[in-house]
Scaffold this motif. Structure first.
Motif, PDB file in Angstrom:
ATOM      1  N   PRO A  97      14.718   9.120  -5.934  1.00  0.00           N
ATOM      2  CA  PRO A  97      14.181  10.234  -5.337  1.00  0.00           C
ATOM      3  C   PRO A  97      12.449  10.032  -5.093  1.00  0.00           C
ATOM      4  CG  PRO A  97      14.585  10.625  -7.630  1.00  0.00           C
ATOM      5  CD  PRO A  97      15.297   9.502  -7.226  1.00  0.00           C
ATOM      6  N   GLY A  98      12.092  10.193  -3.870  1.00  0.00           N
ATOM      7  CA  GLY A  98      10.558  10.153  -3.788  1.00  0.00           C
ATOM      8  C   GLY A  98      10.082   8.777  -3.337  1.00  0.00           C
ATOM      9  N   CYS A  99      11.022   8.072  -2.907  1.00  0.00           N
ATOM     10  CA  CYS A  99      10.491   6.656  -2.415  1.00  0.00           C
ATOM     11  C   CYS A  99       9.914   6.775  -1.167  1.00  0.00           C
ATOM     12  CB  CYS A  99      11.923   5.680  -2.548  1.00  0.00           C
ATOM     13  SG  CYS A  99      11.471   3.939  -2.181  1.00  0.00           S
ATOM     14  N   ALA A 100       8.816   6.299  -1.020  1.00  0.00           N
ATOM     15  CA  ALA A 100       7.936   6.357   0.087  1.00  0.00           C
ATOM     16  C   ALA A 100       8.357   5.230   1.079  1.00  0.00           C
ATOM     17  CB  ALA A 100       6.375   6.183  -0.146  1.00  0.00           C
ATOM     18  N   ILE A 101       8.831   4.034   0.319  1.00  0.00           N
ATOM     19  CA  ILE A 101       9.288   3.084   1.455  1.00  0.00           C
ATOM     20  C   ILE A 101      10.771   3.383   2.045  1.00  0.00           C
ATOM     21  CG2 ILE A 101      10.227   0.626   1.394  1.00  0.00           C
ATOM     22  CD1 ILE A 101       7.823  -0.251  -0.447  1.00  0.00           C
ATOM     23  N   LYS A 102      11.691   3.741   1.147  1.00  0.00           N
ATOM     24  CA  LYS A 102      12.900   4.113   2.072  1.00  0.00           C
ATOM     25  C   LYS A 102      12.682   5.274   2.905  1.00  0.00           C
ATOM     26  CE  LYS A 102      15.519   1.491  -0.208  1.00  0.00           C
ATOM     27  NZ  LYS A 102      16.542   0.421   0.643  1.00  0.00           N
ATOM     28  N   PHE A 128       7.528   7.639  -8.341  1.00  0.00           N
ATOM     29  CA  PHE A 128       7.713   6.977  -9.862  1.00  0.00           C
ATOM     30  C   PHE A 128       6.824   5.750  -9.822  1.00  0.00           C
ATOM     31  CE2 PHE A 128      11.546   9.442  -9.592  1.00  0.00           C
ATOM     32  CZ  PHE A 128      11.367  10.578 -10.483  1.00  0.00           C
ATOM     33  N   SER A 129       6.059   5.484 -10.529  1.00  0.00           N
ATOM     34  CA  SER A 129       5.193   4.109 -10.720  1.00  0.00           C
ATOM     35  C   SER A 129       5.926   2.799 -10.637  1.00  0.00           C
ATOM     36  CB  SER A 129       4.272   4.187 -11.862  1.00  0.00           C
ATOM     37  OG  SER A 129       4.734   4.314 -12.981  1.00  0.00           O
ATOM     38  N   ASP A 130       7.132   3.145 -11.246  1.00  0.00           N
ATOM     39  CA  ASP A 130       8.382   1.887 -11.632  1.00  0.00           C
ATOM     40  C   ASP A 130       9.366   1.946 -10.632  1.00  0.00           C
ATOM     41  OD1 ASP A 130       9.458   4.035 -12.636  1.00  0.00           O
ATOM     42  OD2 ASP A 130      10.157   3.178 -14.124  1.00  0.00           O
ATOM     43  N   CYS A 131       9.156   2.791  -9.210  1.00  0.00           N
ATOM     44  CA  CYS A 131      10.185   2.518  -8.427  1.00  0.00           C
ATOM     45  C   CYS A 131      10.567   1.153  -7.789  1.00  0.00           C
ATOM     46  CB  CYS A 131       9.678   3.558  -7.176  1.00  0.00           C
ATOM     47  SG  CYS A 131      10.811   3.747  -5.745  1.00  0.00           S
ATOM     48  N   GLN A 132      11.951   1.160  -7.866  1.00  0.00           N
ATOM     49  CA  GLN A 132      12.364  -0.192  -7.330  1.00  0.00           C
ATOM     50  C   GLN A 132      12.910  -0.125  -5.946  1.00  0.00           C
ATOM     51  OE1 GLN A 132      12.683  -3.041  -9.463  1.00  0.00           O
ATOM     52  NE2 GLN A 132      11.243  -1.524 -10.525  1.00  0.00           N
ATOM     53  N   HIS A 133      12.788   0.718  -5.320  1.00  0.00           N
ATOM     54  CA  HIS A 133      12.785   1.107  -3.847  1.00  0.00           C
ATOM     55  C   HIS A 133      14.393   0.908  -3.518  1.00  0.00           C
ATOM     56  CE1 HIS A 133       8.740   0.954  -4.005  1.00  0.00           C
ATOM     57  NE2 HIS A 133       8.789  -0.295  -4.265  1.00  0.00           N
ATOM     58  N   GLU A 134      15.320   1.495  -4.229  1.00  0.00           N
ATOM     59  CA  GLU A 134      16.640   1.105  -4.150  1.00  0.00           C
ATOM     60  C   GLU A 134      17.342   2.576  -4.219  1.00  0.00           C
ATOM     61  OE1 GLU A 134      18.003  -1.365  -7.485  1.00  0.00           O
ATOM     62  OE2 GLU A 134      16.992  -3.149  -6.414  1.00  0.00           O
ATOM     63  N   GLY A 135      16.832   3.658  -3.494  1.00  0.00           N
ATOM     64  CA  GLY A 135      17.360   5.054  -3.471  1.00  0.00           C
ATOM     65  C   GLY A 135      17.000   5.834  -4.519  1.00  0.00           C
ATOM     66  N   ALA A 179       0.585  -1.246   0.042  1.00  0.00           N
ATOM     67  CA  ALA A 179       0.223  -0.088   0.027  1.00  0.00           C
ATOM     68  C   ALA A 179       1.003   1.274  -0.119  1.00  0.00           C
ATOM     69  CB  ALA A 179      -0.798  -0.172   1.008  1.00  0.00           C
ATOM     70  N   LEU A 180       1.873   0.969   0.773  1.00  0.00           N
ATOM     71  CA  LEU A 180       2.861   2.442   0.991  1.00  0.00           C
ATOM     72  C   LEU A 180       3.763   2.611  -0.459  1.00  0.00           C
ATOM     73  CD1 LEU A 180       4.006   4.332   2.690  1.00  0.00           C
ATOM     74  CD2 LEU A 180       5.865   2.883   3.435  1.00  0.00           C
ATOM     75  N   GLU A 181       4.086   1.784  -1.303  1.00  0.00           N
ATOM     76  CA  GLU A 181       4.679   2.117  -2.622  1.00  0.00           C
ATOM     77  C   GLU A 181       3.818   2.737  -3.502  1.00  0.00           C
ATOM     78  OE1 GLU A 181       6.202  -1.442  -4.532  1.00  0.00           O
ATOM     79  OE2 GLU A 181       4.439  -2.561  -4.629  1.00  0.00           O
ATOM     80  N   LYS A 182       2.353   2.987  -3.403  1.00  0.00           N
ATOM     81  CA  LYS A 182       1.899   3.440  -4.184  1.00  0.00           C
ATOM     82  C   LYS A 182       2.024   4.841  -3.965  1.00  0.00           C
ATOM     83  CE  LYS A 182      -1.009  -0.036  -5.873  1.00  0.00           C
ATOM     84  NZ  LYS A 182      -1.411  -0.058  -7.371  1.00  0.00           N
ATOM     85  N   GLN A 183       2.545   5.272  -2.978  1.00  0.00           N
ATOM     86  CA  GLN A 183       2.907   6.864  -2.368  1.00  0.00           C
ATOM     87  C   GLN A 183       4.083   7.116  -3.188  1.00  0.00           C
ATOM     88  OE1 GLN A 183       2.415   7.692   1.539  1.00  0.00           O
ATOM     89  NE2 GLN A 183       0.545   6.280   1.952  1.00  0.00           N
ATOM     90  N   CYS A 184       5.019   6.249  -3.726  1.00  0.00           N
ATOM     91  CA  CYS A 184       6.388   6.714  -4.488  1.00  0.00           C
ATOM     92  C   CYS A 184       6.119   7.500  -5.390  1.00  0.00           C
ATOM     93  CB  CYS A 184       6.975   5.295  -4.940  1.00  0.00           C
ATOM     94  SG  CYS A 184       7.584   4.053  -3.483  1.00  0.00           S
ATOM     95  N   ASP A 231      13.019  -8.452   2.811  1.00  0.00           N
ATOM     96  CA  ASP A 231      12.240  -9.793   2.400  1.00  0.00           C
ATOM     97  C   ASP A 231      11.153  -9.508   1.282  1.00  0.00           C
ATOM     98  OD1 ASP A 231      13.877 -11.245   4.163  1.00  0.00           O
ATOM     99  OD2 ASP A 231      12.330 -11.137   5.603  1.00  0.00           O
ATOM    100  N   PHE A 232      10.458  -8.182   1.368  1.00  0.00           N
ATOM    101  CA  PHE A 232       9.591  -8.056   0.454  1.00  0.00           C
ATOM    102  C   PHE A 232      10.051  -7.930  -0.815  1.00  0.00           C
ATOM    103  CE2 PHE A 232       7.791  -4.315  -1.904  1.00  0.00           C
ATOM    104  CZ  PHE A 232       6.630  -5.011  -2.245  1.00  0.00           C
TER     105      PHE A 232
END
Length: 325
Positions: free
Chosen positions: A265-270, A256-263, A249-254, A285-286
């Motif tokens: 900009p604007g990554c909601a999970i990080k 960029f829609s194709d965010c890989q959550h690896e740094g 649910a949180l990654e919807k707030q990133c 793990d996710f």
């Protein structure tokens, strides 16, 4: 091809012997399933190879299962397995969890494979390959050992037969083993080295036509099916999906829609990890489960991954409805 084997060579153990009745011992026969093609099972016993036709009254069975038949090799019953990878394989004694000591070293991956093996009720041995080219072997081995104080961890060079002697205690006659590991971890190299002719001159023998079960020179049985080779970590149960529903649910707030959550900009999970609102290990793990089914040449999600996302989104919607009520 030699199709005559003793029950011990096929992996027979006291656990199965205890499930036999007096009639089984006196009048019936014991066989092991060595492959399944469509509606037919290939079974092997002390009397050779036979084909068993599936019918609706039979239980679900898979490679590695032990069954009782009559003298005409008609199915009577399935013996309780000692371990089972649901719908993939059964009665595996030890699973070698393979991971390379290079840039592909992945502690979260080992942890997940360890969970899968424990759920199947099989023993696990972590085999860290490519130790000959790793400069921090001891450090990485220590990281794996921290996962479980009783976990056996070996570091090897899969191309060197002498290096693999540490695995000998798990390769005893009649013991069934299997391997789990990502592409490039050294599974094929390890199998090829273990399958080399032994000093006594013994070579591997295929059990059945498919080669899914092989008797190794040591006398151990290698169970190597397509299902085990393609076992995907994205195929996990609804409880695991529920555990990651908040992250999805949180990654919807990133941004960029194709965010890989690896740094990016604007990554909601990080941002949530940095603010201590998410645990970094859960996120790791996710990401492992989400990305495990992709290789160097394939970046599209597999069907299991798509199912994962659909199920997770359904779980999120269900939680919202429940809160609204």
């Amino acid at each position: 091809m030699d199709s005559t084997f003793t029950l011990l060579e096929l992996g027979w153990q006291a656990y199965f012997q205890q499930q036999l009745s007096l009639d089984d011992l006196e009048s019936n026969r014991i066989a092991r399933i060595c492959s399944q093609q469509g509606s037919q099972y290939e079974i092997v016993s002390e009397f050779g190879l036979f084909t068993l036709e599936s019918h609706p009254d039979m239980p679900n069975m898979t490679v590695g299962d032990w069954i009782v038949t009559d003298t005409e090799h008609h199915f009577l019953r399935l013996l309780e397995p000692s371990s089972i990878f649901e719908g993939i394989a059964s009665n595996i004694d030890t699973v070698f969890l393979i991971c390379a000591l290079n840039q592909d070293f992945n502690l979260a991956l080992i942890k997940r494979y360890l969970e899968i093996t424990h759920e199947a009720q099989a023993d696990a041995v972590v085999v860290l390959t490519k130790s000959d080219i790793c400069e921090d072997t001891a450090e990485k081995r220590a990281q794996v050992e921290k996962l479980d104080p009783l976990l056996i961890v070996e570091t090897v060079n899969a191309l060197d037969a002498n290096s693999l002697r540490c695995l000998s205690p798990f390769l005893k006659k009649g013991k069934t083993i299997a391997l789990l590991g990502a592409a490039g971890s050294g599974k094929s190299a390890l199998i090829n080295t273990l399958m080399q002719t032994s000093e006594s001159g013994k070579t591997q023998r295929n059990i059945g036509q498919s080669g899914a079960l092989k008797i190794m020179p040591s006398g151990a049985i290698l169970l190597d099916t397509k299902g085990m080779r393609e076992l995907q970590l994205a195929q996990f149960d609804s409880s695991a999906i529920a555990n990651f529903a908040d992250i999805i649910a949180l990654e919807k707030q990133c941004r960029f829609s194709d965010c890989q959550h690896e740094g990016e900009p604007g990554c909601a999970i990080k941002a949530a990890v940095k603010a201590n609102r998410l645990d970094a290990h859960r996120v790791a793990d996710f990401l492992l489960l989400r990305n495990e089914d992709s290789d160097d040449d394939q970046v599209t999600k597999s069907k299991p991954q798509e199912k994962f996302y659909r199920s997770a989104q359904s779980d999120i919607r269900a939680r919202k409805h429940s809160s609204a009520e």
